[in-house]
Design an enzyme around this catalytic site. Structure first.
Site, short mmCIF file in Angstrom:
data_model
loop_
_atom_site.label_atom_id
_atom_site.label_comp_id
_atom_site.label_asym_id
_atom_site.label_seq_id
_atom_site.Cartn_x
_atom_site.Cartn_y
_atom_site.Cartn_z
N SER A 124 0.83 -1.21 0.00
CA SER A 124 0.00 0.00 0.00
C SER A 124 0.86 1.26 0.00
O SER A 124 1.97 1.25 0.52
CB SER A 124 -0.88 -0.02 1.25
OG SER A 124 -1.43 1.25 1.49
N TYR A 149 -1.57 -0.42 10.23
CA TYR A 149 -1.85 -1.08 8.94
C TYR A 149 -0.67 -0.87 7.99
O TYR A 149 -0.12 -1.82 7.45
CB TYR A 149 -3.14 -0.52 8.32
CG TYR A 149 -3.24 -0.82 6.85
CD1 TYR A 149 -3.06 0.19 5.91
CD2 TYR A 149 -3.45 -2.12 6.39
CE1 TYR A 149 -3.11 -0.09 4.56
CE2 TYR A 149 -3.49 -2.40 5.04
CZ TYR A 149 -3.31 -1.39 4.12
OH TYR A 149 -3.34 -1.68 2.78
N LYS A 153 2.29 -3.61 6.49
CA LYS A 153 2.64 -3.80 5.07
C LYS A 153 4.15 -3.60 4.88
O LYS A 153 4.81 -4.30 4.13
CB LYS A 153 1.85 -2.83 4.19
CG LYS A 153 0.38 -3.17 4.06
CD LYS A 153 0.18 -4.52 3.39
CE LYS A 153 -1.27 -4.85 3.17
NZ LYS A 153 -1.44 -6.17 2.52
C1 WQD Z 1 -9.39 9.74 1.07
C2 WQD Z 1 -9.60 11.23 1.34
C3 WQD Z 1 -9.84 11.73 3.68
C4 WQD Z 1 -13.63 9.62 4.22
C5 WQD Z 1 -6.81 4.59 2.82
C6 WQD Z 1 -5.67 3.71 3.25
C7 WQD Z 1 -4.93 3.22 2.05
C8 WQD Z 1 -5.87 2.55 1.10
C9 WQD Z 1 -7.02 3.48 0.73
C10 WQD Z 1 -5.62 0.22 1.56
C11 WQD Z 1 -8.82 11.70 2.56
C12 WQD Z 1 -11.13 12.04 2.92
C13 WQD Z 1 -12.47 10.14 3.68
C14 WQD Z 1 -14.68 10.49 4.63
C15 WQD Z 1 -13.33 12.36 3.94
N1 WQD Z 1 -6.35 1.35 1.65
N2 WQD Z 1 -12.33 11.49 3.55
N3 WQD Z 1 -14.47 11.84 4.49
O1 WQD Z 1 -7.07 7.45 3.85
O2 WQD Z 1 -6.29 8.09 1.49
O3 WQD Z 1 -6.28 5.71 2.18
O4 WQD Z 1 -7.64 3.86 1.95
O5 WQD Z 1 -4.62 0.01 0.98
O6 WQD Z 1 -3.94 2.35 2.50
O7 WQD Z 1 -4.79 4.48 4.01
O8 WQD Z 1 -8.43 6.83 1.79
O9 WQD Z 1 -10.78 7.08 1.17
O10 WQD Z 1 -10.18 6.99 3.64
O11 WQD Z 1 -9.62 9.03 2.30
O12 WQD Z 1 -13.17 13.60 3.82
O13 WQD Z 1 -15.75 10.08 5.14
O14 WQD Z 1 -10.98 11.43 1.66
O15 WQD Z 1 -9.57 12.74 4.64
O16 WQD Z 1 -8.38 13.04 2.28
P1 WQD Z 1 -6.98 7.13 2.40
P2 WQD Z 1 -9.83 7.43 2.26
#
Ligand code: WQD
Length: 334
Positions: A124, A149, A153
């Site tokens: 990741s 997490y 990895k």
């Molecule tokens: C994306 C953006 C949030 C939810 C994670 C893991 C990564 C991968 C993908 C496994 C950010 C914003 C999110 C919400 C929001 N998974 N957000 N409101 O954190 O970039 O990555 O998932 O491999 O390893 O770390 O993804 O979709 O959670 O967030 O504003 O309800 O959306 O702050 O900027 P992230 P995400």
């Protein structure tokens, strides 16, 4: 050629199995349904008109892995089986280290016993932690991970590096996924997390279908053009197809370990995602600005030119495709 896919009914695993079966590979699958449903097997068959040879079980169970290797002449293993919720990993670090690290040690031990020495491992972008320079290339430093997490990895990446250094017959590809989103065009498989989605796209999709009322935008004071977090979203089908290119690469090289970013090379903000989703699907997404989520970083997007050059792979689907397919999936599975 027979491919053993762990976590075969999960979000990335199921989409990869579809592409493997469509490409003519035989697929042996293992899943414990800890974050997926048995019915995904039927959906894969409905899409491809082919079946996976499926085993129910846990990657920590050496006996089931041994049985699978005894029953089948496995050429390559693709390991997707892992817990992947960042917030959950902060609350339950030990279960993440047991499930995400110990399981790979068990898998490698059984692979060695059966002389199966080709592995594709799903890692990741979180192994990069907070990077100042964008886009991120594979040779940038890893290690300042911000959650268990990502650390789990990273631990496995180090284990695989040491394995390949000790045995030059092992061939390993590590894929560092950025933000996989979207669903198969059929709408039969997609991202279907149990409970309230932690990730942006499945949450937006459920607001669009009114299963959830309002999206919290976690912060609009980041160092980005509109203040909201920027990420490299990649269509799950593009990501799945990269594994076909990985298999070809493993069959070309003599040994060693290769690492590739899987992203589009474009960063999109939360507000851009909301606007694109609304236009692509002609829906309104209710949202409000909320405080930042701990552990989040401002910007993260990939330089995936190494995969383009060495695997002849590049993402072809855009943000609009991702939004349309994500919405199509939730509509069909309400
Ligand atoms: C994306 C953006 C949030 C939810 C994670 C893991 C990564 C991968 C993908 C496994 C950010 C914003 C999110 C919400 C929001 N998974 N957000 N409101 O954190 O970039 O990555 O998932 O491999 O390893 O770390 O993804 O979709 O959670 O967030 O504003 O309800 O959306 O702050 O900027 P992230 P995400």
């Amino acid at each position: 050629m027979k491919i053993f896919v762990t976590g075969c009914t999960g979000y990335i695993g199921s989409h990869t199995c579809v592409e493997l079966l469509n490409a003519g590979y035989e697929v042996v699958g293992l899943d414990n349904f800890s974050n997926s449903k048995r019915e995904v097997l039927d959906k894969i068959k409905e899409i491809t008109n082919k079946e996976i040879k499926f085993y129910e079980g846990d990657m920590l169970d050496e006996n089931i892995l041994d049985k699978i290797m005894n029953d089948n002449n496995i050429d390559i293993v693709i390991d997707f089986a892992a817990f992947k919720a960042v917030g959950d990993s902060v609350e339950h670090p030990i279960s993440y280290y047991i499930n995400n690290v110990s399981s790979v040690l068990t898998l490698i031990k059984v692979m060695q016993k059966h002389n199966v020495k080709k592995l594709i491992f799903s890692s990741s972008a979180t192994v990069y932690g907070k990077q100042e320079i964008m886009p991120i290339t594979e040779d940038m430093p890893v290690g300042n991970t911000t959650n268990p997490y990502g650390t789990s990895k990273l631990f496995v990446e180090h284990i695989l590096e040491d394995l390949c250094a000790s045995d030059n017959e092992f061939k390993v590809i590590i894929f560092r996924y950025f933000n996989p989103v979207g669903a198969h065009k059929s709408g039969l498989i997609g991202e279907n997390p149990n409970g309230i989605p932690a990730n942006l796209m499945p949450f937006i999709a459920k607001v669009a279908t009114k299963e959830l009322e309002c999206l919290n935008v976690f912060g609009n004071d980041y160092n980005t053009p509109d203040g909201t977090g920027v990420r490299d979203y990649i269509h799950i089908v593009d990501l799945a197809k990269a594994h076909l290119s990985g298999i070809q690469k493993l069959n070309e090289i003599k040994g060693g370990l290769l690492i590739y970013n899987l992203g589009t090379g474009h960063g999109y903000s939360v507000l851009e995602m909301i606007n694109t989703f609304e236009k692509a699907n002609n829906v309104k997404i209710n949202y409000k600005i909320a405080p930042r989520r701990s552990g989040d970083i401002d910007v993260c997007f990939a330089d995936s030119s190494k995969a383009q050059k060495e695997l002849n792979w590049t993402a072809t689907l855009d943000l609009e495709d991702m939004c349309k397919d994500a919405y199509n999936f939730v509509i069909k599975n309400k």
